[in-house]
Enzyme design. Structure first.
Site, PDB file in Angstrom:
ATOM      1  N   GLY A 233     -39.824   2.431 -12.305  1.00 26.32           N
ATOM      2  CA  GLY A 233     -40.201   3.662 -12.974  1.00 26.32           C
ATOM      3  C   GLY A 233     -39.647   4.914 -12.346  1.00 26.32           C
ATOM      4  O   GLY A 233     -38.616   4.909 -11.692  1.00 26.32           O
TER       5      GLY A 233
ATOM      6  N   GLU B  44     -45.557   1.857  -5.205  1.00 28.10           N
ATOM      7  CA  GLU B  44     -44.374   1.223  -4.604  1.00 28.10           C
ATOM      8  C   GLU B  44     -44.371   1.496  -3.109  1.00 28.10           C
ATOM      9  O   GLU B  44     -45.170   2.309  -2.614  1.00 28.10           O
ATOM     10  CB  GLU B  44     -43.086   1.749  -5.250  1.00 28.10           C
TER      11      GLU B  44
ATOM     12  N   HIS C 162     -32.239  -3.822  -1.807  1.00 23.52           N
ATOM     13  CA  HIS C 162     -33.569  -4.096  -2.356  1.00 23.52           C
ATOM     14  C   HIS C 162     -34.057  -5.418  -1.775  1.00 23.52           C
ATOM     15  O   HIS C 162     -33.314  -6.400  -1.760  1.00 23.52           O
ATOM     16  CB  HIS C 162     -33.512  -4.182  -3.886  1.00 23.52           C
TER      17      HIS C 162
ATOM     18  N   ARG D 133     -38.747   0.251   2.114  1.00 22.73           N
ATOM     19  CA  ARG D 133     -37.872  -0.812   1.615  1.00 22.73           C
ATOM     20  C   ARG D 133     -36.959  -1.405   2.693  1.00 22.73           C
ATOM     21  O   ARG D 133     -36.725  -2.604   2.725  1.00 22.73           O
ATOM     22  CB  ARG D 133     -37.017  -0.191   0.514  1.00 22.73           C
TER      23      ARG D 133
ATOM     24  N   HIS E 288     -28.453  -2.419  -3.622  1.00 22.86           N
ATOM     25  CA  HIS E 288     -29.189  -1.883  -4.768  1.00 22.86           C
ATOM     26  C   HIS E 288     -28.827  -0.435  -5.104  1.00 22.86           C
ATOM     27  O   HIS E 288     -28.732  -0.086  -6.273  1.00 22.86           O
ATOM     28  CB  HIS E 288     -30.674  -1.972  -4.443  1.00 22.86           C
TER      29      HIS E 288
ATOM     30  N   ARG F 221     -33.913   6.108   0.570  1.00 23.55           N
ATOM     31  CA  ARG F 221     -34.517   6.676  -0.648  1.00 23.55           C
ATOM     32  C   ARG F 221     -35.911   6.111  -0.885  1.00 23.55           C
ATOM     33  O   ARG F 221     -36.116   4.898  -0.840  1.00 23.55           O
ATOM     34  CB  ARG F 221     -33.623   6.339  -1.841  1.00 23.55           C
TER      35      ARG F 221
HETATM   36  C1  SIN Z   1     -37.740  -1.509  -8.429  1.00 21.04           C
HETATM   37  O1  SIN Z   1     -38.178  -1.662  -9.563  1.00 21.04           O
HETATM   38  O2  SIN Z   1     -38.161  -2.121  -7.455  1.00 21.04           O
HETATM   39  C2  SIN Z   1     -36.613  -0.554  -8.214  1.00 21.04           C
HETATM   40  C3  SIN Z   1     -37.117   0.815  -8.107  1.00 21.04           C
HETATM   41  C4  SIN Z   1     -36.121   1.718  -7.432  1.00 21.04           C
HETATM   42  O3  SIN Z   1     -35.097   1.249  -6.948  1.00 21.04           O
HETATM   43  O4  SIN Z   1     -36.403   2.908  -7.334  1.00 21.04           O
END
Ligand code: SIN
Length: 527
Positions: free
Chosen positions: A55, A119, A233, A279, A339, A374
């Protein structure tokens, strides 16, 4: 080699790229009545935006504030975010969301307002979404708006091969479409052509993500920076002979847990936020567990996810089902993959580059917002906010006269790109991936140089050859940045310099003129 054809057109603004950054910039510009040409390299729906799952982050809830959003962004960015840039981004966030809603984007709702997911490294639930196909829903709504504007023309299957410039700045783009070469002269060019994670063997990115805008800008003398910061990712579907497919971080946000192949929930050992750690921490922990157990992946288990999983994550459920995994019952094999490009063309907060007449926004750029790592779901927001500012700034200018300077097509003879591309992807994955060191980076640079000899820098009519030339250049910039940064920070991890260094608190800027280091205390290296 030689001159080819003379198809020429003039437009007030040319925008290259049809992800959120390009589409939104074009739509915001349309109100000015200027003639706008929007270019897609292949089909207009192929972009990273189209595949974005989780999102778009914005502080729209009463439990949240731009201040908290800023603090989370800065913390994730590991000392390299530009505080002014971040502040202005997060403050513009809620208005940007309203604008998307006005354009017909339907985010998931609860009785109390937009449904917000969690997240990694976000201290609040602040990610607006449309199931697990947020980017697709945004793109579809923006595309539907294009047809309302007669002054926007969309041309697909058009490959940009070079910027055209004169002593006043950028004055157009040289392209190849299905009929052959064509020159578009324009007083304003916007590069919104995305990142380049296709330089890696394992990536979540679509085939089109080959870093063309970054390469084209660099060749025209525009500076790039922070190229070493590639975000991997953590959780990407990992099955033999199956293309990598993202399993959104929102899954962990809703409770999915990570297990090693010997059935141990390992993330609490690595970070207090466990599965919702930043991440880079999760990605490295997964690699460490894979090394410890000798497995090719770890497991992501949805058992702990509350609510209707099939409704919340329909795309992921469906994709896993195609490969025989019922994620309502079975854990999913996952491993990290490249990613997101954090670095790119240097712009100011209005999307201006150092070349007058050339603007850029989205993943092709480095605005200073993401620092060294990020924060999840900040990228769509950045594309939106900077896209709006580019439109504002171009609208405020008096239409500038279009300059048609002579352009000679000097195409190189076509070469076999296929092996070069796959060798490059392998080299980058092995030597410039999640863990780097001096010897691996030097090996990568020398291998890229040998590949460069097979496919010299120049203009090619075949899209795949041109992309591969761009990938070689972009890969060299990533490897060079990674070699120069003798420390570990954010997504950049050097086994030979495993800690951050106060002496490296700044940005490596690379350009045709060479490279330079800009410490943060001296202010951002603006254009
Ligand atoms: C995800 O859906 O994990 C990706 C989101 C992102 O890279 O900002």
């Amino acid at each position: 080699m030689g001159k080819t054809g003379n198809r020429v057109e003039c437009w007030d603004v040319v925008v290259a790229g049809t992800g959120l950054a390009g589409l939104y910039t074009a739509l915001m510009l349309a109100k000015t009545g200027r003639s706008i040409l929007l270019l897609a390299k292949t089909s207009a729906d192929e972009s990273n935006t189209n595949q974005a799952q989780a999102g778009i982050a914005a502080s729209v809830s009463s439990h949240d504030s731009p201040r908290l959003h800023m603090e989370d962004t800065m913390l994730a960015g590991a000392g390299l975010c530009d505080p002014m840039a971040v502040t202005s981004l997060v403050e513009a966030g809620p208005q940007g969301i309203d604008s998307l809603v006005d354009l017909g984007v339907e985010f998931d709702q609860t009785e109390d307002g937009p449904a917000l997911t969690q997240e990694g490294a976000h201290s609040r639930r602040r990610v607006l979404h449309a199931g697990d196909a947020t980017g697709y829903v945004i793109r579809r709504a923006l595309m539907a708006n294009l047809s309302k504007w007669e002054n926007i023309t969309l041309r697909d299957y058009t490959n940009v091969v070079s910027l055209i410039k004169d002593d006043q700045g950028c004055c157009g783009l040289a392209c190849v479409d299905q009929q052959g070469p064509i020159v578009y002269y324009s007083s304003a060019v916007v590069l919104a052509s995305g990142g380049g994670c296709q330089i890696y063997k394992q990536t979540t990115n679509p085939d089109v993500a080959t870093g063309d805008g970054i390469a084209i800008g660099y060749r025209a003398g525009v500076a790039v920076r922070d190229m070493e910061f590639i975000q991997f990712h953590p959780t990407v579907l990992c099955l033999a002979d199956v293309p990598r497919f993202l399993i959104s971080e929102a899954a962990r946000g809703e409770g999915a847990l990570l297990y090693s192949s010997d059935h141990r929930r390992f993330m609490p050992d690595y970070h207090p936020l466990a599965e919702l750690a930043p991440r880079d921490v999760v990605a490295r922990a997964i690699v460490q567990e894979m090394e410890r157990t000798g497995a090719k992946h770890v497991w992501l288990d949805f058992n702990n996810v509350s609510g209707d999983i099939a409704k919340r994550f329909p795309t992921i459920v469906q994709k896993c089902r195609e490969y025989g995994i019922d994620l309502l019952k079975d854990p999913v094999p996952v491993a990290p993959a490249a990613h997101y490009f954090i670095g790119g063309i240097v712009t100011d907060q209005q999307g201006r580059t150092s070349l007058p007449g050339l603007y850029a926004c989205g993943e092709a750029t480095c605005t200073g917002i993401h620092g060294a790592n990020r924060l999840a779901s900040n990228s769509l927001l950045e594309a939106l906010v900077i896209g709006q500012r580019i439109a504002d700034i171009i609208s405020e200018q008096k239409p500038v006269e279009i300059r048609e300077i002579p352009w000679d097509w000097n195409f190189e003879q076509e070469k076999d790109w296929h092996d070069v591309r796959s060798q490059l992807q392998q080299i980058m994955w092995e030597n410039v991936g999640l863990k780097r060191d001096k010897s691996g980076l030097e090996q990568a640079l020398s291998a890229i140089q040998s590949l460069d000899c097979q496919l010299p820098q120049g203009l090619y009519q075949n899209r795949k050859t041109m992309e591969t030339v761009n990938m070689l250049l972009v890969a060299r910039l990533v490897a060079k940045g990674a070699l120069l940064r003798q420390e570990s920070r954010g997504v950049h991890y050097r086994t030979d310099y495993p800690a951050p260094s106060d002496h490296q608190l700044g940005h490596w800027v690379l350009s045709l003129d060479g490279h330079g280091f800009y410490p943060v205390e001296e202010g951002e290296p603006h254009v």
